[in-house]
Scaffold this motif. Sequence first.
Motif, short mmCIF file in Angstrom:
data_model
loop_
_atom_site.label_atom_id
_atom_site.label_comp_id
_atom_site.label_asym_id
_atom_site.label_seq_id
_atom_site.Cartn_x
_atom_site.Cartn_y
_atom_site.Cartn_z
N ILE A 159 0.84 -1.20 0.00
CA ILE A 159 0.00 0.00 0.00
C ILE A 159 0.88 1.25 0.00
CG2 ILE A 159 -1.64 1.34 1.37
CD1 ILE A 159 -2.83 -1.34 2.33
N GLU A 160 1.92 1.25 0.85
CA GLU A 160 2.83 2.39 0.91
C GLU A 160 3.56 2.57 -0.41
OE1 GLU A 160 3.18 4.60 3.38
OE2 GLU A 160 1.58 3.58 4.48
N ALA A 161 3.97 1.47 -1.03
CA ALA A 161 4.66 1.54 -2.32
C ALA A 161 3.75 2.19 -3.37
CB ALA A 161 5.10 0.15 -2.76
N HIS A 162 2.47 1.83 -3.34
CA HIS A 162 1.53 2.41 -4.31
C HIS A 162 1.35 3.90 -4.06
CE1 HIS A 162 -2.62 3.45 -5.70
NE2 HIS A 162 -2.13 2.93 -6.80
N LEU A 163 1.30 4.30 -2.79
CA LEU A 163 1.14 5.72 -2.47
C LEU A 163 2.35 6.53 -2.90
CD1 LEU A 163 -0.44 5.46 1.11
CD2 LEU A 163 -1.60 6.13 -1.01
N ARG A 164 3.54 5.93 -2.76
CA ARG A 164 4.78 6.65 -3.06
C ARG A 164 5.19 6.56 -4.53
NH1 ARG A 164 8.63 4.06 1.29
NH2 ARG A 164 10.19 4.88 -0.16
N GLY A 165 4.79 5.51 -5.21
CA GLY A 165 5.24 5.32 -6.59
C GLY A 165 4.16 4.73 -7.46
N GLU A 166 3.00 5.39 -7.49
CA GLU A 166 1.83 4.84 -8.19
C GLU A 166 2.12 4.38 -9.62
OE1 GLU A 166 -2.75 6.09 -9.37
OE2 GLU A 166 -1.64 7.23 -7.88
N PRO A 167 2.82 5.17 -10.44
CA PRO A 167 3.05 4.71 -11.82
C PRO A 167 3.83 3.40 -11.91
CG PRO A 167 3.54 7.05 -11.60
CD PRO A 167 3.37 6.51 -10.22
N LEU A 168 4.72 3.18 -10.94
CA LEU A 168 5.55 1.97 -10.96
C LEU A 168 4.75 0.71 -10.64
CD1 LEU A 168 8.86 3.12 -9.21
CD2 LEU A 168 8.59 2.45 -11.60
N VAL A 169 3.83 0.83 -9.69
CA VAL A 169 3.16 -0.37 -9.18
C VAL A 169 1.68 -0.45 -9.57
CG1 VAL A 169 4.74 -0.45 -7.22
CG2 VAL A 169 2.55 0.71 -6.96
N GLN A 170 1.24 0.40 -10.47
CA GLN A 170 -0.18 0.48 -10.83
C GLN A 170 -0.76 -0.88 -11.23
OE1 GLN A 170 -2.12 3.19 -10.49
NE2 GLN A 170 -3.90 1.99 -11.07
N GLN A 171 0.00 -1.66 -12.01
CA GLN A 171 -0.50 -2.95 -12.51
C GLN A 171 0.05 -4.14 -11.71
OE1 GLN A 171 -2.89 -3.05 -14.60
NE2 GLN A 171 -2.85 -0.86 -15.09
N GLU A 172 0.82 -3.88 -10.66
CA GLU A 172 1.38 -4.98 -9.87
C GLU A 172 0.29 -5.65 -9.05
OE1 GLU A 172 5.03 -5.73 -9.81
OE2 GLU A 172 4.60 -4.62 -11.65
N THR A 173 0.42 -6.96 -8.86
CA THR A 173 -0.56 -7.70 -8.07
C THR A 173 0.13 -8.46 -6.95
OG1 THR A 173 -0.42 -9.67 -9.49
CG2 THR A 173 -2.08 -8.01 -10.06
N LEU A 174 -0.65 -8.85 -5.96
CA LEU A 174 -0.15 -9.64 -4.84
C LEU A 174 -1.03 -10.88 -4.70
CD1 LEU A 174 1.91 -9.77 -2.54
CD2 LEU A 174 0.29 -8.53 -1.10
N GLY A 175 -0.39 -12.05 -4.61
CA GLY A 175 -1.14 -13.28 -4.44
C GLY A 175 -1.79 -13.35 -3.06
N VAL A 176 -3.02 -13.89 -3.03
CA VAL A 176 -3.78 -13.96 -1.79
C VAL A 176 -4.41 -15.34 -1.65
CG1 VAL A 176 -5.70 -12.99 -0.46
CG2 VAL A 176 -4.31 -11.48 -1.91
N MET A 177 -4.20 -15.96 -0.49
CA MET A 177 -4.86 -17.22 -0.16
C MET A 177 -6.04 -16.88 0.75
SD MET A 177 -3.30 -20.52 1.85
CE MET A 177 -4.18 -22.08 1.92
N LEU A 178 -7.25 -17.18 0.29
CA LEU A 178 -8.47 -16.87 1.03
C LEU A 178 -8.99 -18.12 1.73
CD1 LEU A 178 -10.19 -14.85 -1.83
CD2 LEU A 178 -9.27 -13.86 0.27
N ILE A 179 -9.22 -18.02 3.03
CA ILE A 179 -9.69 -19.14 3.82
C ILE A 179 -10.99 -18.74 4.51
CG2 ILE A 179 -9.18 -20.68 5.76
CD1 ILE A 179 -6.23 -20.30 5.13
N PRO A 180 -12.08 -19.49 4.30
CA PRO A 180 -13.35 -19.13 4.96
C PRO A 180 -13.23 -19.26 6.47
CG PRO A 180 -13.50 -21.30 3.92
CD PRO A 180 -12.20 -20.71 3.50
N ASP A 181 -13.77 -18.27 7.18
CA ASP A 181 -13.66 -18.26 8.64
C ASP A 181 -14.88 -17.52 9.21
OD1 ASP A 181 -12.70 -18.50 11.23
OD2 ASP A 181 -11.46 -16.70 11.08
N ALA A 182 -16.01 -18.19 9.18
CA ALA A 182 -17.24 -17.57 9.67
C ALA A 182 -17.08 -17.12 11.11
CB ALA A 182 -18.40 -18.55 9.54
N ASP A 183 -17.38 -15.87 11.38
CA ASP A 183 -17.32 -15.27 12.71
C ASP A 183 -15.90 -15.18 13.27
OD1 ASP A 183 -20.05 -14.93 12.69
OD2 ASP A 183 -20.45 -16.86 13.62
N GLY A 184 -14.90 -15.36 12.45
CA GLY A 184 -13.51 -15.16 12.88
C GLY A 184 -13.01 -16.11 13.93
N ARG A 185 -13.51 -17.35 13.93
CA ARG A 185 -13.13 -18.28 15.00
C ARG A 185 -11.77 -18.93 14.80
NH1 ARG A 185 -18.72 -21.54 14.79
NH2 ARG A 185 -18.31 -21.11 12.58
#
Length: 376
Positions: A159-185
Amino acid sequence: MTIAIPVSESLAKLVQLSGEKRIELPVVQGWQSGNFYWMTNIRMSELAEYFRPFFERERDGKKRPLTLAQRTLNPSRVKKVAQYILKGCLPHESYVLPPVTVTVDISQNETFEFCGVEFEDDVGISSLEAFTPEFGTLSLPASATLWLADGQHRIRGAIEAHLRGEPLVQQETLGVMLIPDADGRRRKQMFLDINKHAAKPSQSIIALFDSGDPYCEIARAVLMGVPIFEGRTALEATNAKGDDLFTMNTLKECSKLLCKGLEGDLSKLAVSFWKAVSKHHPDWQTVDANTNAETLRAETMSFHAISLNALSVLGNHQHRKGCGLTWLKRLNQVNWSAYNPDLERVCRFGGRITKNTRTAAALAAYFAQQMNIELD
């Protein structure tokens, strides 16, 4: 067959289904421990929006200790990650950020919906492969909360990199592993499961692998270019054991002490320096295939990291004065015994060798005195 996928404005979509706002993400579905999980990518330009609730969560751990499920964010680490990303986006540079692990918290009356993709006949995929239940679209309620079980510094740094260098990281992506966790248990246990067995790489491994640190590059050149170091240097451990006389992290430390502030081909300079040391050092000359490394380490100072550090400090000084390497012929004038009483209060205190910047400098001064070298 290669299928060209155009870069869209957003990898996720906000859609309206039956009066309900939902987020749709392209994902790959997997299975672990009796539960589904999903892998996706999020653009760095969108991370702040997705994870704002996480970073704005209440952090009053003293009043509500049982609500904590993450360590406190370290601004220094965030800054380092941001700098790493921005540098890696420059020409001829690169960076790697592993996927982060995120739990998806929804209320009990809401649902996760996954829809597998069925390919069209004209994309060159056989009928048996046309339906791929592992690849598809995940639909989440717009009210779902994304909680970082692992990777909060990577996310905040991006997020900080995007704020400081938006043109550089505009199209960069970050991999995310999503795990279901109803009610945050599950989030607290996930954080522990991911982190409690994590092992940081040793300083020797960093010195061996790091291509972004010039002193690591010099250390690798020394390792491969000076015969005494080949086969006698611990590449993973930070303490020499067994048949090893040196460690990779010591070579990196010495590279910095020897070459700091100097110009030219520093790898060549360092290799020449250590070849001259091995040629003229009385104890290094005796090392062969039958050498008992444990005995040498115990009875002499010749292979201790602090001795190599001190020689590097002295080498830097002599190079600045344009003295060449002939002074190393006087290494035989030094008392290299581990029992040398002169070492007391120089680098040995209470019978134990102490290695730090001050004691390395003091030992370098002692070597200079023994070798009749005048220090500035």
